[in-house]
Structure formats: structure tokens, C-alpha cells
Scaffold this motif. Structure first.
Motif, PDB file in Angstrom:
ATOM      1  N   GLU A   1       3.365 -14.768  10.793  1.00  0.00           N
ATOM      2  CA  GLU A   1       3.160 -15.518  12.038  1.00  0.00           C
ATOM      3  C   GLU A   1       3.813 -14.678  13.139  1.00  0.00           C
ATOM      4  O   GLU A   1       4.540 -13.736  12.849  1.00  0.00           O
ATOM      5  CB  GLU A   1       3.762 -16.917  11.946  1.00  0.00           C
TER       6      GLU A   1
ATOM      7  N   ARG B   1      -9.265 -20.393   4.995  1.00  0.00           N
ATOM      8  CA  ARG B   1      -7.888 -19.974   4.670  1.00  0.00           C
ATOM      9  C   ARG B   1      -7.960 -18.593   4.017  1.00  0.00           C
ATOM     10  O   ARG B   1      -8.364 -18.457   2.868  1.00  0.00           O
ATOM     11  CB  ARG B   1      -7.227 -20.989   3.725  1.00  0.00           C
TER      12      ARG B   1
ATOM     13  N   PHE C   1      -5.862 -13.173   8.807  1.00  0.00           N
ATOM     14  CA  PHE C   1      -6.565 -14.047   9.755  1.00  0.00           C
ATOM     15  C   PHE C   1      -6.089 -13.744  11.164  1.00  0.00           C
ATOM     16  O   PHE C   1      -5.023 -13.149  11.375  1.00  0.00           O
ATOM     17  CB  PHE C   1      -6.351 -15.523   9.403  1.00  0.00           C
ATOM     18  N   SER C   2      -6.891 -14.152  12.126  1.00  0.00           N
ATOM     19  CA  SER C   2      -6.627 -13.814  13.522  1.00  0.00           C
ATOM     20  C   SER C   2      -6.198 -15.040  14.317  1.00  0.00           C
ATOM     21  O   SER C   2      -6.746 -16.125  14.129  1.00  0.00           O
ATOM     22  CB  SER C   2      -7.911 -13.219  14.109  1.00  0.00           C
ATOM     23  N   GLN C   3      -5.202 -14.857  15.179  1.00  0.00           N
ATOM     24  CA  GLN C   3      -4.741 -15.955  16.036  1.00  0.00           C
ATOM     25  C   GLN C   3      -4.607 -15.479  17.479  1.00  0.00           C
ATOM     26  O   GLN C   3      -4.360 -14.301  17.732  1.00  0.00           O
ATOM     27  CB  GLN C   3      -3.355 -16.448  15.587  1.00  0.00           C
TER      28      GLN C   3
ATOM     29  N   GLY D   1      -5.173 -25.193  14.853  1.00  0.00           N
ATOM     30  CA  GLY D   1      -4.043 -24.566  15.546  1.00  0.00           C
ATOM     31  C   GLY D   1      -2.903 -25.549  15.671  1.00  0.00           C
ATOM     32  O   GLY D   1      -3.036 -26.721  15.310  1.00  0.00           O
TER      33      GLY D   1
ATOM     34  N   GLY E   1      -6.036 -20.661  15.584  1.00  0.00           N
ATOM     35  CA  GLY E   1      -6.759 -19.782  14.670  1.00  0.00           C
ATOM     36  C   GLY E   1      -8.146 -19.458  15.196  1.00  0.00           C
ATOM     37  O   GLY E   1      -8.933 -20.351  15.471  1.00  0.00           O
TER      38      GLY E   1
ATOM     39  N   ASP F   1     -10.510 -17.763  13.518  1.00  0.00           N
ATOM     40  CA  ASP F   1     -11.472 -18.028  12.427  1.00  0.00           C
ATOM     41  C   ASP F   1     -11.788 -19.523  12.338  1.00  0.00           C
ATOM     42  O   ASP F   1     -12.946 -19.923  12.209  1.00  0.00           O
ATOM     43  CB  ASP F   1     -10.909 -17.578  11.059  1.00  0.00           C
ATOM     44  N   ARG F   2     -10.729 -20.337  12.388  1.00  0.00           N
ATOM     45  CA  ARG F   2     -10.900 -21.792  12.268  1.00  0.00           C
ATOM     46  C   ARG F   2     -11.675 -22.347  13.466  1.00  0.00           C
ATOM     47  O   ARG F   2     -12.467 -23.275  13.327  1.00  0.00           O
ATOM     48  CB  ARG F   2      -9.539 -22.481  12.181  1.00  0.00           C
TER      49      ARG F   2
END
Length: 420
Positions: free
Chosen positions: A82, A122, A126-128, A281, A306, A308-309
Motif C-alpha cells: 500500500e 483481487r 493492482f493499481s490505485q 476503495g 482501486g 481495476d475495481r
């Protein structure tokens, strides 16, 4: 086909799908830039102790999910699971907090890495996009960040996301609650690892997703009943500010989030169209994190969304983003002289702000026109030796099929007119 494949639990982001991810990142970043947040970028790996101290050794993220490695020089590093701890470390190291202009408001965009059981929504990589406001304790700041995230989602066309809100108290009232919760949890039928967690960080047990654990948690004491007067007033102000701005939220007294550093305001953005991985998020206030990693007292608040999310949430609502065409004009040269002339013209169009591609490799007309249609371009610019001898090119509208001759000197102006 290559011998190698992307590591398990990761994915490659490829065109044309990648355009949606870029659009989501930009939509989340836009309101942040408008609110005075500056861009920050930190390394993809850090000293393992930064996360052990900051995120918390009892969390699944640190105890089970971190990618840890030893360098040739003997340093113990971890891929960042994170970004909040990394961002705070960077702010402290560069003394941004000493500039006299608090809070330090920054936003970031990047990859995180967690060794998890891969499933839809998941991944291990992953990208944030995230935002942090460092160095001020103010309910207005908490509300601002929640409002900016909601604004970003709405600008993308999302309507079915929900905001869950809670307060985790502070160092005055949390210990009293912690003791009451531990008393309750010690009486339950739990496995050895969960019993260990009760002694280290009992709030983490509330976040356990297993059904048999959740059934036993019915009747557990709630933190909101133990908040001190200052925390209760702070939380009430955040709620009032959100309501005044027309931002709907739901009180969720069991919301604790998966990180140890949160205090007071904590929140999560969820989307029911995503199944079990419903969080898109979340974030909260982390007033003690700076001291945990060796810095001065710097009350702070932030969130991460997120990418992706968020893309999955857009799919769940059948939202189609209005993406700009990657190519507007496709140049098709026929012959050596035309290659040089059209290559020069493609450069001129690009300098005028018109996305232009080119039929490379000396293909014939049929193959080049197939590529032009596949490119998504609206117009094709075609020229052979005879066209050039007459000082013109052919301009074809790939949507209507209409084609007309155009003087070389008029190409840029006419294409700009047609593309509006």
C-alpha cells in the motif's frame, strides 16, 4: 508464442482496454488537482520495517501478503503493499511538512503488490490512485477527501456505489473499547491464530470475513458506544458536512478496514455489482502513523481507490466511457515518393494536435486500408505518384466511404475542419 507468461495473479494492461484504465485514473486525479493536491511518486519497494511498523505486524497484509526479499547488500526490502506509509515517509524525509503550509496535500498513482489468492477483482499486482492530506486534524479535511472521491466516481458515470462510514476513536477512548472487545472475544470458539490476534489487535477480528466467525460476532460491543466526547463531536461534524454537500453515506459500526494505523474517521466505497470483492476503495484518518515510523506528530487523512475495481464497477453498471479515438487520421502512401511526403504530412498533423498513424512496411493499398479501418481512424489520407504529380492527395471518410481530392497545401486546414 513466448516461453514466458505473466506471473500468477497479475495481468497485462493492453490497448484498447488500457484506454479505460487511463480514463479512470484521470477522472480520479482531476478533482484532486482542482483541490490543491500535488503529484507524488515513491519507489515500488521500501524497507520492510516501514510497513511492519506502519501498517501493523498483526495485519494479513504484513503477516501473510507482503513480497519480502533480501538485497545483495543484505537489506530487507518489501514491494509496497500500500502507499500511505511510503508517501508519509517521503514527506518526512524531504521535510515537506516543515514548509509551513500544512496540510501537505498530495496524490499518487501506481501499482501495489500483495501475495493473495487470485480471483476476479483481487490480484497480486493492482493499481490505485490515492490522496493524502498530511499534518492537519480537521473534520473539513476528512469530508473534503470523501467528497472528492464521490465526485470522481460520479464524473465517470457511476451511480450505484455506496459510502460506508465509521469512527475508530482515538488513543483516549480506543483502549477502553479494546479491553471490552477482548473480554467478549475471549469467550468465543475461535482458532488458535484468531485467538492470538485478539491479544495483538482485537479490532482485526471484526474484519474477519469467515461466516462462522461473523455469526459469533453478533452482539459484540460496538466502538461507537465507547467514543469519547471529542471523537463523537468530530465524527458528527464529518457526517453533517457530507450531508450538507448532498453526499449520501451509511453508518457502519463494524467497519474497521485492514490496516492498523487508522484513527477516528474511517470509510469505504463499495459497489454491490462486484460480488464478494465489493470494496472499490477506502481510507480514513491516521493521526498516529507519523510517530509509528519515527516522525513527529502529524495528524493525517487519506484514501486509495482501486483502478481495476473501478473498471469492474463501470462494467457492472454497463457504463461506457466516452474515450477519445487513439487515431483520427491514417496515412496510406503508395510508392516511395508518397512515403516521404505523407510521413512529413503526418508529422505536421501531429504537431497540429491531430492523432495520426501511418501504414508502415510498404504494404499495398488493400492491406493498408484494412489497417486504416482497424485503427479506428475517421479519415484516411491516400497518395500515389500520380496524385503527387498533380499536387494533391485523396482524403477518404472511413465512416461514409466518401473520397475526394485535396490540394497538398489545404490538407491540415481541411482535416481540422472535418474533425471539428
Amino acid at each position: 508464442m513466448s516461453t514466458f507468461k505473466a506471473p500468477k495473479g497479475t495481468y497485462d494492461l493492453l490497448p484498447p482496454d488500457s484506454a479505460r484504465f487511463l480514463a479512470v485514473r484521470e477522472a480520479i486525479a482531476a478533482p484532486l488537482r482542482d483541490a490543491g493536491y500535488g503529484y507524488i511518486e515513491t519507489p515500488g519497494f521500501e524497507d520492510v520495517q516501514l510497513f511492519a511498523r506502519g501498517v501493523g505486524e498483526s495485519t494479513d497484509i504484513v503477516s501473510k501478503e507482503m513480497y519480502v526479499f533480501t538485497t545483495k547488500g543484505g537489506d530487507q526490502l518489501a514491494l509496497r503493499p500500500e502507499s500511505t506509509a511510503s508517501v508519509l515517509r517521503a514527506v518526512l524525509e524531504s521535510n515537506l511538512h516543515k514548509g509551513g503550509n500544512l496540510p501537505v496535500k498530495v496524490w499518487y498513482s501506481g501499482s501495489q503488490y500483495r501475495y493473495e489468492r487470485p480471483q476476479k477483482g483481487r490480484y497480486r499486482h493492482f493499481s490505485q490512485v490515492g490522496a493524502e492530506a498530511i499534518g492537519a486534524e480537521d473534520p473539513l479535511l476528512d469530508a473534503e477527501l470523501i467528497i472528492l472521491a464521490d465526485q470522481a466516481y460520479r464524473s465517470l458515470g457511476l451511480r450505484q456505489h455506496r459510502i460506508l462510514l465509521n469512527s475508530l476513536g482515538d488513543r483516549t477512548c480506543r483502549p477502553v473499547y479494546r479491553a471490552a472487545l477482548q473480554d467478549f472475544l475471549r469467550g468465543l470458539d475461535l482458532d488458535e491464530e484468531t485467538r492470538r490476534r485478539i491479544e495483538i489487535n482485537p479490532l482485526r477480528v471484526l474484519d474477519d470475513k469467515r461466516e462462522d466467525v461473523q455469526k459469533q460476532l453478533v452482539g459484540a460491543p460496538l466502538l461507537r458506544d465507547y467514543l469519547c466526547e471529542a471523537c463523537r463531536a468530530y465524527h458528527e461534524e464529518v457526517r453533517e458536512l457530507l450531508t450538507a454537500e448532498g453526499v449520501a453515506f451509511e453508518d457502519d459500526p463494524k467497519l474497521v478496514r485492514g490496516l492498523d494505523y487508522y484513527t477516528r474517521t474511517t470509510f469505504e466505497f463499495v459497489h454491490d455489482g462486484l460480488g464478494s470483492q465489493s470494496a472499490v476503495g477506502g481510507g480514513g484518518r491516521y493521526d498516529g502513523l507519523s510517530e509509528m515510523i519515527g516522525g513527529p506528530a502529524l495528524p493525517s487523512v487519506g484514501w486509495a481507490l482501486g483502478v481495476d475495481r473501478t473498471v469492474l464497477a463501470l462494467e457492472a453498471e454497463s457504463v461506457t466511457l466516452d474515450l477519445p479515438a487513439t487515431t483520427s487520421v491514417y496515412a496510406v502512401p503508395l510508392g516511395e515518393q508518397a512515403r516521404k511526403v505523407l510521413f512529413q504530412m503526418a508529422g505536421e498533423l501531429r504537431r497540429s494536435g491531430i492523432a495520426t498513424d501511418f501504414a508502415f512496411g510498404g504494404r499495398g493499398l488493400k492491406g493498408a486500408m484494412k489497417s486504416a479501418n482497424r485503427s479506428g481512424a475517421r479519415l484516411a489520407l491516400i497518395a500515389g505518384e500520380r496524385d503527387l504529380a498533380e499536387g494533391q492527395v485523396q482524403l477518404k471518410d472511413l465512416e461514409s466511404g466518401e473520397q475526394s481530392a485535396l490540394a497538398l497545401t489545404e490538407v491540415v486546414a481541411e482535416i481540422r475542419r472535418l474533425l471539428g
